[in-house]
Design an enzyme around this catalytic site. Structure first.
Site, PDB file in Angstrom:
ATOM      1  N   THR A 148      84.842  18.018 -13.775  1.00 55.34           N
ATOM      2  CA  THR A 148      83.814  19.046 -13.589  1.00 55.34           C
ATOM      3  C   THR A 148      84.213  20.360 -14.268  1.00 55.34           C
ATOM      4  N   GLY A 187      90.818  18.743  -7.315  1.00 55.16           N
ATOM      5  CA  GLY A 187      91.716  18.883  -6.168  1.00 55.16           C
ATOM      6  C   GLY A 187      93.177  18.880  -6.597  1.00 55.16           C
ATOM      7  N   GLU A 430      81.694  13.838  -6.063  1.00 48.58           N
ATOM      8  CA  GLU A 430      81.605  12.471  -6.588  1.00 48.58           C
ATOM      9  C   GLU A 430      80.155  12.066  -6.863  1.00 48.58           C
TER      10      GLU A 430
HETATM   11  C1  LIG Z   1      91.747  16.239   6.289  1.00 54.50           C
HETATM   12  C2  LIG Z   1      91.035  15.839   5.103  1.00 54.50           C
HETATM   13  C3  LIG Z   1      91.868  15.151   4.097  1.00 54.50           C
HETATM   14  C4  LIG Z   1      91.485  14.839   2.853  1.00 54.50           C
HETATM   15  C5  LIG Z   1      90.375  15.339   2.069  1.00 54.50           C
HETATM   16  C6  LIG Z   1      89.061  14.650   2.199  1.00 54.50           C
HETATM   17  C7  LIG Z   1      88.210  14.520   1.223  1.00 54.50           C
HETATM   18  C8  LIG Z   1      88.460  14.672  -0.221  1.00 54.50           C
HETATM   19  C9  LIG Z   1      88.212  15.958  -0.811  1.00 54.50           C
HETATM   20  C10 LIG Z   1      87.743  16.225  -2.015  1.00 54.50           C
HETATM   21  C11 LIG Z   1      86.953  15.347  -2.913  1.00 54.50           C
HETATM   22  C12 LIG Z   1      87.705  14.511  -3.783  1.00 54.50           C
HETATM   23  C13 LIG Z   1      87.248  14.022  -4.925  1.00 54.50           C
HETATM   24  C14 LIG Z   1      86.028  14.410  -5.595  1.00 54.50           C
HETATM   25  C15 LIG Z   1      86.177  14.048  -7.028  1.00 54.50           C
HETATM   26  C16 LIG Z   1      84.991  14.410  -7.870  1.00 54.50           C
HETATM   27  O1  LIG Z   1      84.006  14.939  -7.445  1.00 54.50           O
HETATM   28  S1  LIG Z   1      85.182  13.963  -9.468  1.00 54.50           S
HETATM   29  C17 LIG Z   1      83.691  14.430 -10.248  1.00 54.50           C
HETATM   30  C18 LIG Z   1      82.565  13.494  -9.912  1.00 54.50           C
HETATM   31  N1  LIG Z   1      81.432  13.760 -10.768  1.00 54.50           N
HETATM   32  C19 LIG Z   1      80.355  13.056 -10.736  1.00 54.50           C
HETATM   33  O2  LIG Z   1      80.212  12.150  -9.941  1.00 54.50           O
HETATM   34  C20 LIG Z   1      79.346  13.380 -11.791  1.00 54.50           C
HETATM   35  C21 LIG Z   1      77.994  12.799 -11.499  1.00 54.50           C
HETATM   36  N2  LIG Z   1      77.311  12.421 -12.733  1.00 54.50           N
HETATM   37  C22 LIG Z   1      77.265  11.133 -13.228  1.00 54.50           C
HETATM   38  O3  LIG Z   1      77.822  10.233 -12.654  1.00 54.50           O
HETATM   39  C23 LIG Z   1      76.488  10.866 -14.473  1.00 54.50           C
HETATM   40  O4  LIG Z   1      76.544  11.830 -15.375  1.00 54.50           O
HETATM   41  C24 LIG Z   1      75.032  10.557 -14.189  1.00 54.50           C
HETATM   42  C25 LIG Z   1      75.017   9.250 -13.421  1.00 54.50           C
HETATM   43  C26 LIG Z   1      74.350  11.624 -13.359  1.00 54.50           C
HETATM   44  C27 LIG Z   1      74.209  10.409 -15.510  1.00 54.50           C
HETATM   45  O5  LIG Z   1      75.020  10.062 -16.573  1.00 54.50           O
HETATM   46  P1  LIG Z   1      74.544  10.127 -18.099  1.00 54.50           P
HETATM   47  O6  LIG Z   1      75.696   9.964 -18.968  1.00 54.50           O
HETATM   48  O7  LIG Z   1      73.702  11.330 -18.307  1.00 54.50           O
HETATM   49  O8  LIG Z   1      73.740   8.851 -18.165  1.00 54.50           O
HETATM   50  P2  LIG Z   1      72.196   8.609 -18.193  1.00 54.50           P
HETATM   51  O9  LIG Z   1      71.726   8.840 -19.571  1.00 54.50           O
HETATM   52  O10 LIG Z   1      71.497   9.309 -17.120  1.00 54.50           O
HETATM   53  O11 LIG Z   1      72.185   7.081 -17.913  1.00 54.50           O
HETATM   54  C28 LIG Z   1      72.549   6.113 -18.881  1.00 54.50           C
HETATM   55  C29 LIG Z   1      72.659   4.784 -18.218  1.00 54.50           C
HETATM   56  O12 LIG Z   1      73.949   4.677 -17.649  1.00 54.50           O
HETATM   57  C30 LIG Z   1      73.845   4.352 -16.297  1.00 54.50           C
HETATM   58  N3  LIG Z   1      75.022   4.872 -15.589  1.00 54.50           N
HETATM   59  C31 LIG Z   1      75.305   6.143 -15.293  1.00 54.50           C
HETATM   60  N4  LIG Z   1      76.498   6.213 -14.649  1.00 54.50           N
HETATM   61  C32 LIG Z   1      76.950   4.951 -14.575  1.00 54.50           C
HETATM   62  C33 LIG Z   1      78.122   4.372 -14.018  1.00 54.50           C
HETATM   63  N5  LIG Z   1      79.055   5.104 -13.370  1.00 54.50           N
HETATM   64  N6  LIG Z   1      78.267   3.049 -14.112  1.00 54.50           N
HETATM   65  C34 LIG Z   1      77.339   2.293 -14.710  1.00 54.50           C
HETATM   66  N7  LIG Z   1      76.203   2.775 -15.271  1.00 54.50           N
HETATM   67  C35 LIG Z   1      76.014   4.094 -15.184  1.00 54.50           C
HETATM   68  C36 LIG Z   1      72.539   4.968 -15.884  1.00 54.50           C
HETATM   69  O13 LIG Z   1      72.070   4.426 -14.684  1.00 54.50           O
HETATM   70  C37 LIG Z   1      71.707   4.622 -17.060  1.00 54.50           C
HETATM   71  O14 LIG Z   1      71.319   3.273 -16.975  1.00 54.50           O
HETATM   72  P3  LIG Z   1      69.941   2.796 -17.620  1.00 54.50           P
HETATM   73  O15 LIG Z   1      70.068   1.313 -17.627  1.00 54.50           O
HETATM   74  O16 LIG Z   1      68.889   3.255 -16.697  1.00 54.50           O
HETATM   75  O17 LIG Z   1      69.801   3.407 -18.970  1.00 54.50           O
HETATM   76  C1  LIG Z   2      85.149  19.819  -2.241  1.00 58.13           C
HETATM   77  C2  LIG Z   2      84.901  19.436  -3.659  1.00 58.13           C
HETATM   78  C3  LIG Z   2      85.878  18.741  -4.349  1.00 58.13           C
HETATM   79  C4  LIG Z   2      85.687  18.407  -5.695  1.00 58.13           C
HETATM   80  N1  LIG Z   2      86.682  17.760  -6.362  1.00 58.13           N
HETATM   81  C5  LIG Z   2      86.526  17.518  -7.698  1.00 58.13           C
HETATM   82  C6  LIG Z   2      87.578  16.921  -8.442  1.00 58.13           C
HETATM   83  O1  LIG Z   2      88.639  16.588  -7.916  1.00 58.13           O
HETATM   84  N2  LIG Z   2      87.403  16.725  -9.764  1.00 58.13           N
HETATM   85  C7  LIG Z   2      86.252  17.063 -10.386  1.00 58.13           C
HETATM   86  O2  LIG Z   2      86.157  16.863 -11.592  1.00 58.13           O
HETATM   87  N3  LIG Z   2      85.227  17.609  -9.694  1.00 58.13           N
HETATM   88  C8  LIG Z   2      85.331  17.841  -8.383  1.00 58.13           C
HETATM   89  N4  LIG Z   2      84.305  18.403  -7.667  1.00 58.13           N
HETATM   90  C9  LIG Z   2      83.073  18.745  -8.360  1.00 58.13           C
HETATM   91  C10 LIG Z   2      81.900  17.862  -7.947  1.00 58.13           C
HETATM   92  O3  LIG Z   2      82.059  16.565  -8.410  1.00 58.13           O
HETATM   93  C11 LIG Z   2      80.607  18.483  -8.464  1.00 58.13           C
HETATM   94  O4  LIG Z   2      80.448  19.726  -7.810  1.00 58.13           O
HETATM   95  C12 LIG Z   2      79.427  17.574  -8.207  1.00 58.13           C
HETATM   96  O5  LIG Z   2      79.481  16.443  -9.033  1.00 58.13           O
HETATM   97  C13 LIG Z   2      78.082  18.305  -8.387  1.00 58.13           C
HETATM   98  O6  LIG Z   2      77.979  18.871  -9.641  1.00 58.13           O
HETATM   99  P1  LIG Z   2      77.570  20.417  -9.830  1.00 58.13           P
HETATM  100  O7  LIG Z   2      78.484  21.219  -9.019  1.00 58.13           O
HETATM  101  O8  LIG Z   2      77.515  20.635 -11.285  1.00 58.13           O
HETATM  102  O9  LIG Z   2      76.140  20.551  -9.220  1.00 58.13           O
HETATM  103  P2  LIG Z   2      74.772  20.724 -10.003  1.00 58.13           P
HETATM  104  O10 LIG Z   2      74.521  19.504 -10.814  1.00 58.13           O
HETATM  105  O11 LIG Z   2      74.713  22.008 -10.695  1.00 58.13           O
HETATM  106  O12 LIG Z   2      73.779  20.715  -8.779  1.00 58.13           O
HETATM  107  C14 LIG Z   2      73.030  21.840  -8.330  1.00 58.13           C
HETATM  108  C15 LIG Z   2      71.635  21.374  -7.888  1.00 58.13           C
HETATM  109  O13 LIG Z   2      70.944  20.869  -9.016  1.00 58.13           O
HETATM  110  C16 LIG Z   2      70.375  19.606  -8.735  1.00 58.13           C
HETATM  111  N5  LIG Z   2      70.354  18.777  -9.946  1.00 58.13           N
HETATM  112  C17 LIG Z   2      71.285  18.690 -10.926  1.00 58.13           C
HETATM  113  N6  LIG Z   2      70.913  17.775 -11.840  1.00 58.13           N
HETATM  114  C18 LIG Z   2      69.756  17.255 -11.430  1.00 58.13           C
HETATM  115  C19 LIG Z   2      68.865  16.253 -11.940  1.00 58.13           C
HETATM  116  N7  LIG Z   2      69.156  15.568 -13.044  1.00 58.13           N
HETATM  117  N8  LIG Z   2      67.757  15.989 -11.270  1.00 58.13           N
HETATM  118  C20 LIG Z   2      67.465  16.645 -10.124  1.00 58.13           C
HETATM  119  N9  LIG Z   2      68.258  17.595  -9.584  1.00 58.13           N
HETATM  120  C21 LIG Z   2      69.382  17.894 -10.226  1.00 58.13           C
HETATM  121  C22 LIG Z   2      71.304  19.004  -7.674  1.00 58.13           C
HETATM  122  O14 LIG Z   2      70.618  18.038  -6.905  1.00 58.13           O
HETATM  123  C23 LIG Z   2      71.681  20.236  -6.861  1.00 58.13           C
HETATM  124  O15 LIG Z   2      70.676  20.474  -5.894  1.00 58.13           O
HETATM  125  C24 LIG Z   2      84.472  18.748  -6.336  1.00 58.13           C
HETATM  126  C25 LIG Z   2      83.486  19.441  -5.628  1.00 58.13           C
HETATM  127  C26 LIG Z   2      83.684  19.773  -4.310  1.00 58.13           C
HETATM  128  C27 LIG Z   2      82.619  20.530  -3.584  1.00 58.13           C
END
Ligand SMILES: CC/C=C\C/C=C\C/C=C\C/C=C\CCC(=O)SCCNC(=O)CCNC(=O)[C@H](O)C(C)(C)COP(=O)(O)OP(=O)(O)OC[C@H]1O[C@@H](n2cnc3c(N)ncnc32)[C@H](O)[C@@H]1OP(=O)(O)O
Ligand SMILES: Cc1cc2nc3c(=O)[nH]c(=O)nc-3n(C[C@H](O)[C@H](O)[C@H](O)COP(=O)(O)OP(=O)(O)OC[C@H]3O[C@@H](n4cnc5c(N)ncnc54)[C@H](O)[C@@H]3O)c2cc1C
Length: 664
Positions: A148, A187, A430
């Site tokens: 991110t 994280g 996620e």
């Molecule tokens: C006491 C407590 C102790 C511990 C702590 C507790 C908790 C933990 C604390 C913290 C959290 C820890 C970790 C968090 C880590 C993170 O957050 S990491 C960052 C995560 N980020 C995301 O998840 C980003 C989200 N975005 C996406 O996944 C993608 O960008 C998207 C899915 C929104 C879209 O991707 P695009 O590249 O734009 O693709 P598209 O053009 O929309 O789609 C193209 C086709 O691909 C398919 N597709 C998309 N993703 C996937 C996938 N992963 N696998 C397979 N296919 C995928 C999509 O559906 C499209 O398919 P079509 O057939 O329709 O074309």
């Molecule tokens: C506690 C915590 C831990 C994290 N840990 C990690 C980590 O370890 N590594 C890492 O890489 N990231 C991490 N992240 C980041 C996290 O994965 C992102 O914050 C998350 O994927 C959301 O993305 P964003 O912040 O860009 O939100 P945005 O995408 O900006 O979302 C803002 C608003 O826009 C809307 N929106 C965005 N796109 C669309 C769309 N296509 N259609 C409709 N609505 C839309 C959403 O629904 C939301 O309401 C963490 C976040 C938190 C809060």
């Protein structure tokens, strides 16, 4: 009967536990996944709870941001050492519930264990894995998942960090060209880890190949200082999880060797040739894996919340149910039962769903390792939908549990604030829930269209192949599942029809999609809810064990079904799959289930088998001695160290001495 019955507790809880008509230990074993796993969890727990290192010097709420972080880092490092000493695999500890409650507000190494290591094992080739995993195993490398950025979290194609291949030196140059390219959130990134799996746009010979992962050293292995070309820091206090060490990262033309690109799926050869992966989304594999794990994590957080709320509701007396009679336990109010018992049924629904998506994950990834990618879209939709549903259900459930405890639920010492911030952030991280629901919708609409074109559908969407025809008046579990199918089918066909109508008016498909996205969200949630209900019914049908435990499961399953039919009754009525009379009958059944399950509620939550240290709540303790604990906890406030605080002399006394000049 419960094996815990002999332990001392207040009369209210004793009375509840005596009502228990099933084998609590059997239910515990079922939730743990077998007797052996229960035994292992308890063994691990006894190791953990005998460690004085886990005792916080003062309640963490009263520590500074810096001290909180340092305290949790101390504990998480102690765990690594302890597991090493005891020859226990740390993953075994973390996958059992034994470790719950040790870290109070996050773990600076959580992302290392649960996101970074899976990235290395899932995204790098065997040679890379051998080198890096050895260093991870020997604690030379601690890492995070740096994807991110300030400007983009959701839209991965919009990431701005670049990794440009330099054919001359056979290196990649990592760069953060803008402020919005700054990595933000990972994280442990702030001050804990020394490496990161970094997602960056790959450029070779001036061409962009999209986001790819790179293994990047950020800090010196000996001094821990950030390396030249790398800027690191922590992003500041958050809503919760304040000891996760979430950080920021910027690169200034920072060079890494070519082989630091994670090359299991895609490669850049020495001469700059790009070898593409067998599926374009394979580099997103870590996210799929973590989403699958979130279903289980949120289920466990909800278990903690319902345990606290149920025990407290059995101990708390308030008002009069029958005028003039003693104040009843608040658990006797139907409205209180309606707050808590559906949350208990949700725990079991999420538990069975988590098991089935974990199984699906392993079977699909095994197939993918053999080169068959056909089930990836199904797995992506399933893991996205279940991540979104579990995070929002658990977060809402925790909040309902907090509300069910009245004012005391608002105290930090109830532990609800932490449980809430843990579950609500799973809605965001996620993959933000709305965004994931839209991914599910994309899959459903695509599948529905494919079926309309005469293709046969398989797996979770098979019911969209043709209009389901539920038998009117069949309110059995199978009858309700058929009604669910018909209701979701109607939502999907109506939504698809609406997209077509908007397009027919001249709107392009993407704008039409946006205009229909509220309905699309509904389709996605309804489809996923149906999946969860179906898993619940099938797993309960297959459950082995004594009749009384099976009866508990059957009643909880029935409560889950009737509750969700009631909440979504409009969809069932619109599809014609249930009549108004059916809904009324089901709602009445739901109310009687509350009455049937109420006497077993305390024993059901006892079966989750958390100890007091794990629940960390004055309201949820085993013995129910709630009021004394609340009082003792209040006495720990630093403000209570003196009768008259310093702030009185500084602010209040001068004000009182001046007095009001006029009688405004
Ligand atoms: C006491 C407590 C102790 C511990 C702590 C507790 C908790 C933990 C604390 C913290 C959290 C820890 C970790 C968090 C880590 C993170 O957050 S990491 C960052 C995560 N980020 C995301 O998840 C980003 C989200 N975005 C996406 O996944 C993608 O960008 C998207 C899915 C929104 C879209 O991707 P695009 O590249 O734009 O693709 P598209 O053009 O929309 O789609 C193209 C086709 O691909 C398919 N597709 C998309 N993703 C996937 C996938 N992963 N696998 C397979 N296919 C995928 C999509 O559906 C499209 O398919 P079509 O057939 O329709 O074309
Ligand atoms: C506690 C915590 C831990 C994290 N840990 C990690 C980590 O370890 N590594 C890492 O890489 N990231 C991490 N992240 C980041 C996290 O994965 C992102 O914050 C998350 O994927 C959301 O993305 P964003 O912040 O860009 O939100 P945005 O995408 O900006 O979302 C803002 C608003 O826009 C809307 N929106 C965005 N796109 C669309 C769309 N296509 N259609 C409709 N609505 C839309 C959403 O629904 C939301 O309401 C963490 C976040 C938190 C809060």
């Amino acid at each position: 009967m419960s094996s815990h019955e002999t332990r001392p507790c207040v009369p209210d809880l004793k009375k509840e536990r005596l009502k228990c008509d099933f084998n609590v230990e059997e239910l515990t074993n079922l939730i743990d996944g077998g007797k052996e796993k229960t035994a292992l969890r308890r063994k691990l727990r006894s190791v953990i709870s005998s460690e004085s290192a886990y005792i916080d010097p003062i309640p963490p709420e009263y520590m500074s941001h810096e001290d909180q972080f340092s305290n949790e880092l101390r504990k998480t490092c102690h765990t690594a050492m302890l597991m090493n000493k005891q020859n226990i695999d740390i993953k075994t500890l973390q996958l059992s519930k034994a470790y719950i409650g040790v870290l109070k507000d996050g773990d600076p190494l959580w992302v290392h264990y649960h996101v970074f290591i899976p990235s290395i094992t899932g995204q790098s080739d065997p040679e890379q894995q051998k080198i890096w995993m050895e260093k991870i195993r020997t604690w030379k490398i601690f890492g995070t998942y740096a994807q991110t950025e300030l400007g983009h979290g959701t839209f991965l194609r919009g990431l701005e960090t670049t990794a440009t291949y330099d054919r001359e030196t056979r290196e990649f140059i990592l760069n953060s060209p803008t402020i919005t390219a700054t990595k933000w959130w990972p994280g442990g990134l702030g001050h804990t880890v020394n490496f990161a799996a970094v997602m960056a746009q790959l450029y070779v010979g001036g061409k962009c190949y999209g986001p790819h992962m790179f293994m990047v050293q950020l800090r010196d292995e000996n001094t821990h200082e950030s390396l030249p070309g790398v800027t690191l820091g922590e992003i500041g206090p958050r809503f919760g999880l304040n000891t996760n060490g979430n950080g920021f990262l910027r690169f200034d033309h920072y060079r890494i060797p070519r082989r630091n690109m994670l090359m299991k799926h895609a490669q850049v050869l020495e001469d700059g040739t790009y070898v593409k992966p067998s599926h374009s989304k394979l580099s997103y594999g870590t996210m799929v894996r973590v989403r699958v794990g979130i279903v289980r994590d949120t289920c466990i957080q909800l278990q903690q919340a319902v345990t606290i709320a149920t025990r407290y509701s059995a101990v708390r007396h308030q008002s009069e149910l029958i005028p003039g009679e003693p104040e009843p336990q608040i658990l006797d109010y139907q409205t209180q039962q309606f707050k808590i018992l559906p949350q208990i049924s949700s725990v079991f629904a999420l538990f069975f769903a988590a098991n089935s998506v974990i199984d699906a994950y392993y079977s699909v990834t095994a197939q993918m390792d053999l080169g068959d990618m056909s089930l990836l879209p199904e797995l992506h939709a399933l893991s996205s939908g279940l991540k979104a549903l579990s995070a929002s259900d658990a977060s809402r459930g925790v909040e309902i549990c907090r509300l069910s405890c009245g004012g005391h639920g608002y105290l930090a010492s109830s532990n609800f604030p932490r449980l809430y911030t843990q579950t609500t952030c799973a809605i965001t991280y996620e993959g933000e829930n709305t965004v994931l629901w839209l991914q599910v919708a994309r899959y459903i609409i695509k599948s529905y269209r494919s079926a309309q074109n005469g293709n046969n559908l398989k797996h979770s969407v098979s019911y969209l192949s043709k209009q389901p025809r539920p038998v009117r008046g069949d309110l059995s579990n199978n009858g309700l599942l058929e009604a669910f199918k018909a209701a979701v089918f109607k939502l999907v066909s109506d939504t698809e029809g609406r997209i077509q109508r908007v397009c027919a008016k001249g709107q392009n498909y993407h704008m039409a999609w946006n205009q229909c996205s509220l309905q699309l969200l509904k389709c996605a949630e309804a489809h996923t809810r149906f999946y969860v209900c179906e898993q619940f019914v099938r797993k309960v049908e297959m459950a082995k064990g004594t009749e009384n435990v099976k009866k508990i499961l059957k009643n909880l399953c029935r409560l889950y079904l009737t509750h969700h039919v009631s909440v979504n009754s409009g969809d069932f009525l619109k599809s014609g799959s249930l009549s108004q009379n059916d809904i009324a009958v089901l709602e009445e059944e739901m109310c009687s289930l509350l009455e049937v399950l109420r006497p077993q509620a305390v024993s059901i939550v006892d079966a989750f088998d958390f100890d007091d240290g794990q629940l960390n709540s004055c309201l949820g303790c085993w013995d129910g001695d709630v009021y004394q604990r609340l009082y003792d906890e209040a006495l720990k406030s630093p403000l209570n160290k003196t009768d008259v605080p310093e702030a009185y002399y500084k602010y209040l006394r001068p004000l009182m001495q001046v007095g009001l000049k006029s009688s405004l």
